[in-house]
Scaffold this motif. Structure first.
Motif, PDB file in Angstrom:
ATOM      1  N   ILE A  52      -1.538 -15.770  -6.579  1.00 45.96           N
ATOM      2  CA  ILE A  52      -2.365 -16.701  -7.247  1.00 45.96           C
ATOM      3  C   ILE A  52      -2.781 -17.903  -6.381  1.00 45.96           C
ATOM      4  O   ILE A  52      -3.793 -18.447  -6.647  1.00 45.96           O
ATOM      5  N   GLU A  53      -1.844 -18.336  -5.858  1.00 45.08           N
ATOM      6  CA  GLU A  53      -2.247 -19.617  -5.069  1.00 45.08           C
ATOM      7  C   GLU A  53      -3.077 -19.183  -4.131  1.00 45.08           C
ATOM      8  O   GLU A  53      -4.083 -20.390  -3.816  1.00 45.08           O
ATOM      9  N   HIS A  54      -3.169 -18.266  -3.361  1.00 43.04           N
ATOM     10  CA  HIS A  54      -4.067 -17.857  -2.404  1.00 43.04           C
ATOM     11  C   HIS A  54      -5.369 -17.873  -2.843  1.00 43.04           C
ATOM     12  O   HIS A  54      -6.436 -18.291  -2.647  1.00 43.04           O
ATOM     13  N   ARG A  55      -5.545 -17.328  -4.198  1.00 44.12           N
ATOM     14  CA  ARG A  55      -6.735 -16.936  -4.853  1.00 44.12           C
ATOM     15  C   ARG A  55      -7.326 -18.255  -5.508  1.00 44.12           C
ATOM     16  O   ARG A  55      -8.686 -18.580  -5.307  1.00 44.12           O
ATOM     17  N   GLN A  56      -6.395 -18.963  -5.825  1.00 48.96           N
ATOM     18  CA  GLN A  56      -7.046 -20.242  -6.569  1.00 48.96           C
ATOM     19  C   GLN A  56      -7.016 -21.463  -5.608  1.00 48.96           C
ATOM     20  O   GLN A  56      -7.457 -22.689  -5.739  1.00 48.96           O
ATOM     21  N   GLN A  57      -6.537 -21.185  -4.297  1.00 48.22           N
ATOM     22  CA  GLN A  57      -6.519 -22.364  -3.368  1.00 48.22           C
ATOM     23  C   GLN A  57      -5.900 -23.655  -3.743  1.00 48.22           C
ATOM     24  O   GLN A  57      -6.312 -24.764  -3.379  1.00 48.22           O
ATOM     25  N   ARG A  58      -4.863 -23.284  -4.379  1.00 48.09           N
ATOM     26  CA  ARG A  58      -4.041 -24.619  -4.901  1.00 48.09           C
ATOM     27  C   ARG A  58      -2.398 -24.132  -5.222  1.00 48.09           C
ATOM     28  O   ARG A  58      -2.445 -23.181  -5.649  1.00 48.09           O
ATOM     29  N   SER A  59      -1.602 -25.252  -5.184  1.00 48.18           N
ATOM     30  CA  SER A  59      -0.316 -24.869  -5.542  1.00 48.18           C
ATOM     31  C   SER A  59      -0.201 -24.950  -6.837  1.00 48.18           C
ATOM     32  O   SER A  59      -0.765 -25.651  -7.542  1.00 48.18           O
ATOM     33  N   VAL A  60       0.800 -23.764  -7.337  1.00 50.20           N
ATOM     34  CA  VAL A  60       0.802 -23.617  -8.789  1.00 50.20           C
ATOM     35  C   VAL A  60       2.224 -23.679  -9.277  1.00 50.20           C
ATOM     36  O   VAL A  60       2.662 -23.553 -10.491  1.00 50.20           O
TER      37      VAL A  60
ATOM     38  N   ASP B 209       8.087 -28.641  -2.163  1.00 51.00           N
ATOM     39  CA  ASP B 209       6.759 -28.623  -2.182  1.00 51.00           C
ATOM     40  C   ASP B 209       6.292 -28.653  -3.769  1.00 51.00           C
ATOM     41  O   ASP B 209       6.546 -27.463  -4.351  1.00 51.00           O
ATOM     42  N   THR B 210       5.726 -29.576  -4.293  1.00 46.85           N
ATOM     43  CA  THR B 210       5.381 -29.407  -5.714  1.00 46.85           C
ATOM     44  C   THR B 210       4.119 -29.324  -6.187  1.00 46.85           C
ATOM     45  O   THR B 210       2.991 -29.853  -5.179  1.00 46.85           O
ATOM     46  N   PRO B 211       3.236 -28.583  -6.840  1.00 43.91           N
ATOM     47  CA  PRO B 211       2.055 -28.563  -7.300  1.00 43.91           C
ATOM     48  C   PRO B 211       1.637 -30.150  -7.767  1.00 43.91           C
ATOM     49  O   PRO B 211       2.225 -31.014  -8.178  1.00 43.91           O
ATOM     50  N   GLY B 212       0.434 -30.375  -7.378  1.00 42.55           N
ATOM     51  CA  GLY B 212      -0.223 -31.831  -7.806  1.00 42.55           C
ATOM     52  C   GLY B 212      -1.030 -31.974  -8.801  1.00 42.55           C
ATOM     53  O   GLY B 212      -1.314 -32.925  -9.114  1.00 42.55           O
TER      54      GLY B 212
ATOM     55  N   GLY C 212       5.577 -29.518 -14.858  1.00 38.00           N
ATOM     56  CA  GLY C 212       7.022 -28.628 -15.098  1.00 38.00           C
ATOM     57  C   GLY C 212       7.654 -28.208 -13.749  1.00 38.00           C
ATOM     58  O   GLY C 212       8.882 -28.451 -13.742  1.00 38.00           O
ATOM     59  N   GLU C 213       6.760 -27.830 -12.897  1.00 34.57           N
ATOM     60  CA  GLU C 213       7.272 -27.492 -11.604  1.00 34.57           C
ATOM     61  C   GLU C 213       7.785 -28.782 -10.885  1.00 34.57           C
ATOM     62  O   GLU C 213       8.622 -28.876 -10.039  1.00 34.57           O
ATOM     63  N   LEU C 214       6.911 -29.902 -11.122  1.00 30.52           N
ATOM     64  CA  LEU C 214       7.222 -31.191 -10.476  1.00 30.52           C
ATOM     65  C   LEU C 214       8.552 -31.675 -11.086  1.00 30.52           C
ATOM     66  O   LEU C 214       9.305 -32.188 -10.365  1.00 30.52           O
TER      67      LEU C 214
ATOM     68  N   ASP D 232      -4.697 -20.259 -17.326  1.00 37.00           N
ATOM     69  CA  ASP D 232      -5.328 -19.088 -16.411  1.00 37.00           C
ATOM     70  C   ASP D 232      -4.124 -18.493 -15.635  1.00 37.00           C
ATOM     71  O   ASP D 232      -4.149 -17.109 -15.232  1.00 37.00           O
ATOM     72  N   VAL D 233      -3.229 -19.327 -15.192  1.00 41.32           N
ATOM     73  CA  VAL D 233      -2.081 -18.556 -14.414  1.00 41.32           C
ATOM     74  C   VAL D 233      -1.309 -17.960 -15.115  1.00 41.32           C
ATOM     75  O   VAL D 233      -0.738 -16.700 -14.677  1.00 41.32           O
ATOM     76  N   ALA D 234      -0.951 -18.073 -16.478  1.00 41.64           N
ATOM     77  CA  ALA D 234      -0.157 -17.425 -17.420  1.00 41.64           C
ATOM     78  C   ALA D 234      -0.686 -15.822 -17.323  1.00 41.64           C
ATOM     79  O   ALA D 234      -0.182 -14.842 -17.300  1.00 41.64           O
ATOM     80  N   LEU D 235      -2.304 -15.806 -17.729  1.00 44.98           N
ATOM     81  CA  LEU D 235      -2.890 -14.757 -18.037  1.00 44.98           C
ATOM     82  C   LEU D 235      -2.793 -13.958 -16.680  1.00 44.98           C
ATOM     83  O   LEU D 235      -2.726 -12.630 -16.726  1.00 44.98           O
ATOM     84  N   GLU D 236      -3.044 -14.594 -15.579  1.00 47.38           N
ATOM     85  CA  GLU D 236      -2.937 -13.789 -14.280  1.00 47.38           C
ATOM     86  C   GLU D 236      -1.628 -13.095 -14.011  1.00 47.38           C
ATOM     87  O   GLU D 236      -1.500 -12.100 -13.432  1.00 47.38           O
TER      88      GLU D 236
END
Length: 735
Positions: A69-77, A95-98, A104-106, A499-503
């Motif tokens: 998903i990170e590759h497709r969205q081009q951002r850390s999730v 490394d945390t998502p920005g 929650g990951e942060l 979107d990430v949850a659905l994916e």
């Protein structure tokens, strides 16, 4: 730091290991989306020798490759762990998502870390730095977590390194901007034809040495005589800032008397102040050029981490209790102590199943041992409390998509644990014979609703298991089966989180779902007194059905519910059938009388009726009661009631006006404001819930990411007639 010789880096492909807590550093990278955190992690891994010059590990993947998903969205999730080694010290880079949706990951990264690197892009505007990181900075300050700042994107800077360090001093320094100062200044190369002078190295302010990276590795040299005056002002300010934080009170007197303070003494005092969390150095960093072995500023940053950031034993361990809440002595970061570890993150691997990222706070974790799993539980988010034993599987150190085996994980270290099938994020692992429970960390409340339905019968069969695994991995989601609307609702933190949850449901668990419009729990009530007659008479040969009842329905004050009153005289409705009438009207009230929403706040009075000695029955009078209530509704004005929420919005003072205006536009009533700390205001309002379905997204836009809000149910109120008519029309047409 800058005077130290290059430490011996770890060899590429070799797993970083730790044999003592003092040889571990746990560092979380924090910053706005796009600030360059992941690129910086890869640059540090390259400099430390953990990857080759192409930034690859053995399987051809970069160290940050993990989630498709990170590759497709081009951002850390999601939170990712990259362990490297420098000078015999194992550094766990978290490394945390920005992006705000993945806070929650942060928070998980902050829990696992002992120090934080705030990554700030020089290409950012000043307001975006404040909006994206100030609140996290304050969280770290509240717990005394050591912090340093790294400025990236120097060659695409809008602001410039010097100006960005001043911005950071103003934003993060607060009342003491001299506690946020640069350790190095950029060294610029020759000016190109376009007028741009690239950054080729750094100048150490304390050591007055040049560190040139133009050859792809750091080369140290003395500065030219004409360069020394350029750094004098910044150097003096840095020395004064360090001395102000020194535990040696005589240093300031000696400095003011003109004595030259030894550089070694300054560096030692600097490292102690950084470890205490009272001084926050600013550094610069850039990824390695093609073919280079080191990125600009990465050696200096690794030296700061190993020399200035605290070891796990120097940080206080979170409080522990028994699973039943009994008191226990505080645990320390001792490999020989009782086992206390925490699941920081859970994920599913297509080959090995569930993988848990675990931080060990005390004791030593070993493969194949049985541990006790304790969890606080988040029943409102679909998670139960845990109090059970599990046998853990293999221990490993993650690196990209690889998992490198470990024989043990000591106190202070972080690793992946396989086959913890019941443990969830936030659960405590402890000794089987000595169960313990760690104090939980604060999880943000998900406030964006996503109503879903299974796409097909096959998906419906897999939906329950997929959703339970999804919320087990991500405690910032909440799963709700709404009893009023009968909708299955997944509460998220924002659009990207949704979107990430659905994916993940689709790609990881093979469940296809459809998003449907979210419904709020409306109610109906009578606007005036009305009467109704229910007649249920059927005769088709044999045993028939006969029941007649007459009722009066009167409105009651809000919150009263439904009252049923019997005023039958003369036995026109036999006593045994009066409960049947009540059961019938209550069942009809639950189904609604106008738009299909539950009826509330009315008194239903049974006045009269008729019965038959043979054909009357419990079922017949239930039906007659329901018919009477429906007939009363036809002749009355039915008001639709909508839920109203108490909303508290915490926002920067600059955005109070736009927030209050927006709330008013949502039919909200602002009931008060109050100061909630420097530069922050708490706005309290009452807003119809139908108007705040997307408020989690809209508030972020209005407040430039600085706003936070909470909501709680207050009451139901009559809906405006024009809006109520629209909802009735939708109910009639089925749209």
């Amino acid at each position: 730091m800058g005077d130290k010789a290059n430490a011996h880096p770890g060899a590429a492909g070799r797993a970083a290991t730790a044999d003592h807590p003092a040889s571990v550093r746990n560092v979380v990278l924090v910053g706005h989306s796009g600030s360059g955190k992941t690129t910086l992690v890869e640059a540090l891994a390259l400099t430390a020798g953990a990857v080759n010059r192409a930034g690859r590990v053995e399987d051809g993947q970069t160290v940050s490759d993990y989630d498709e998903i990170e590759h497709r969205q081009q951002r850390s999730v999601q939170l990712s762990l990259v362990p490297v080694e420098w000078g015999g010290i194992k550094i766990n880079l978290l490394d945390t998502p920005g992006y705000a949706d993945f806070v929650g990951e942060l928070r998980a990264g902050l829990r696992a870390a002992d120090a934080a690197l705030f990554v700030v892009s020089a290409a950012q505007e000043a307001h975006s730095v404040a909006a994206s990181t100030r609140m996290v900075w304050d969280e770290c300050a509240a717990v005394g977590m050591p912090r340093a700042i790294v400025v990236t994107h120097l060659d695409t800077a809008r602001t410039g390194y010097d100006e960005m360090t001043r911005i950071c001093g103003r934003i993060f320094g607060g009342d003491d901007p001299d506690a946020v100062l640069p350790l190095y200044l950029p060294l610029h190369g020759p000016t190109a034809a376009d007028g741009h002078a690239p950054v080729t190295g750094l100048i150490g302010l304390l050591t007055q040495r040049l560190f040139d990276y133009t050859a792809g590795v750091r080369r140290e040299s003395p500065p030219a005589d004409e360069q020394l005056p350029l750094i004098e002002e910044a150097r003096n300010r840095l020395i004064e800032g360090i001395i102000a934080e020194s535990e040696d009170e005589s240093l300031m007197d000696r400095y003011l008397e003109g004595a030259e303070i030894d550089v070694k003494t300054l560096i030692e005092d600097l490292e102690r102040a950084v470890a205490r969390g009272t001084f926050h150095p600013v550094l610069a960093a850039a990824p390695a050029a093609e073919g280079a072995a080191q990125g600009l500023g990465t050696v200096e940053l690794l030296e700061l981490i190993t020399g200035g950031f605290p070891t796990p034993p120097e940080r206080e361990t979170p409080r522990v209790t028994t699973p039943q809440g009994g008191s226990r002595p505080a645990v320390t970061c001792d490999p020989r102590g009782p086992l206390v570890a925490e699941v920081i993150k859970t994920a599913s691997d297509p080959y090995v199943g569930r993988v848990s990222l675990v931080r060990v706070f005390s004791g030593t974790l070993r493969p194949d041992e049985t541990v006790h799993v304790s969890g606080h539980g988040l029943q409102d988010r679909g998670q139960d409390s845990h109090d059970l034993d599990e046998r853990i599987g293999a221990l490993s150190s993650p690196f990209g998509k690889q998992q490198r085996g470990m024989t043990q994980v000591i106190a202070g270290d972080i690793a992946c644990v396989a086959k913890l099938t019941r443990a969830e994020t936030g659960d405590t692992l402890s000794g089987r014979n000595d169960p313990l429970l760690m104090e939980p960390w604060v999880m943000p409340d998900p406030l964006l609703p996503l109503a879903i339905e299974a796409h097909s019968k096959a998906d419906e069969d897999k939906l329950s298991q997929g959703l339970s695994r999804l919320v087990a991995e991500d405690p910032t989601m909440r799963l709700e089966q709404n009893p009023d609307t009968r909708q299955l609702v997944l509460w998220c933190l924002g659009e990207a989180h949704k979107d990430v949850a659905l994916e993940r449901l689709r790609s990881r668990y093979g469940v296809q779902v459809d998003a449907v419009p979210y419904k709020v729990s409306l109610r109906e009530t009578f606007g005036a007194t009305s009467a109704g007659r229910g007649r249920h008479v059927k005769q088709s040969g044999g045993h028939g059905q006969f029941a007649i009842c007459e009722i009066e329905v009167a409105p009651l004050p809000p919150g009263t519910g439904i009252e049923f009153v019997d005023k039958v005289v003369g036995g026109s409705v036999p006593r045994q059938f009066i409960p049947s009438v009540e059961k019938g009207v209550r069942a009809q009230a639950a189904r609604g009388v106008a738009a299909g929403h539950p009826l509330v706040d009315v008194r239903i009075t049974l006045l009269d009726g008729k019965a038959h000695s043979v054909d009357s029955s419990d079922a017949a009078f239930q039906t007659a009661g329901a018919l009477a209530l429906r007939e009363a509704a036809v002749e009355a004005r039915i008001d639709l009631l909508e839920p109203v929420a108490e909303v508290q919005v915490l926002v920067a003072d600059d955005y109070v006006g736009p927030v209050m205006s927006d709330l008013s536009g949502r039919r909200g009533r602002v009931v008060g404001t109050e100061q909630a700390g420097p530069g922050r205001t708490l706005v309290r309002a009452e807003v119809p819930e139908i108007e705040i379905g997307r408020y989690a997204v809209d508030l972020r836009s209005i407040s430039h990411g600085t706003g936070r809000f909470s909501r709680s149910y207050a009451r139901h109120e009559p809906m405006p007639p024009q809006l109520a008519d629209k909802i009735r029309e939708q109910a009639e047409t089925g749209t």
